[in-house]
Write an enzyme that holds these catalytic residues in place. Structure first.
Site: not given
Ligand code: GRF
Length: 212
Positions: A17, A69, A94, A113, A148
């Protein structure tokens, strides 16, 4: 004469999103950036569908295919450079990037974040804030450093936690903020309106949107 848009890569792992918010902002006439590539660390995520629907280039760099990594990060940086990206935007990405990403994209990696950092870093920012019982949480957009969720903070917005919130309702309100705070920060960065002095990010122009 129209300026050439600044090329960015957007990294996703899920719903995308925030990617969509960046895509929508990029469609406006005055937007100074162009998304040249969307990278996912896994196949089959909605973020990739959103990219395809928008006619964007996509690449999948799968974590499991690399034995470190560093190698995973090197692959991501190489593919981003190959597509001409000059910055990487982590929009719900992630995976933790190795320090070589900061060497290859110095001061040019931005993350969003879902908490008010330095509170509640990590993958469970919304859940951890709820479990702790805070009354206020929010959104942080920051430059990425090796540690992080620790880089210099570009912008933050706070929201109230309601007594009947669960992770889903709280995250939904947090995302509404993310969807303008992240594009606003990316635009400011691309326009050269952000200056980093140690931990402090100075905005050359005042914030215009979302004043509380
Ligand atoms: C978001 O809330 C962002 O802050 C976090 O992961 C979520 C990802 O949401 N790191 P989207 O995939 O952009 O909908």
């Amino acid at each position: 004469m129209k300026n050439i848009p600044f090329p960015i890569a957007v990294l996703v792992s899920g719903g995308g999103s925030n990617l969509q918010a960046l895509i929508d902002a990029a469609r406006t006439e005055a937007c100074p950036y162009e998304i040249v590539l969307v990278i996912s660390d896994r196949p089959g995520v909605q973020g990739l569908d959103r990219a395809v629907d928008a006619g964007l280039c996509t690449e999948i760099v799968e974590w499991a295919e690399y034995d470190s990594r560093e190698a995973f990060t090197a692959a991501i940086c190489s593919v981003a450079h190959r597509h001409g990206a000059r910055a990487m935007i982590l929009a719900g990405f992630m995976r933790i990037l190795d320090r070589i990403a900061m060497e290859r994209f110095p001061d040019a990696i931005i993350n969003v974040h879902p908490s008010l950092l330095p509170s509640f870093p990590g993958a469970r920012g919304v859940e951890d804030a709820l479990e702790y019982g805070v009354r206020i949480t929010g959104v942080t957009v920051h430059f990425v450093e090796e540690q992080v969720d620790c880089g210099p903070i570009i912008s933050q917005r706070a929201i109230e936690v309601y007594p009947d919130d669960d992770a889903e309702t709280l995250h939904a309100r947090i995302q509404k903020i993310e969807h303008w705070l992240l594009p606003e920060a990316v635009e400011a960065f691309v326009r050269g309106n952000l200056r980093v002095e140690k931990r402090h990010v100075r905005w050359r122009q005042p914030l215009t949107k979302g004043e509380i």
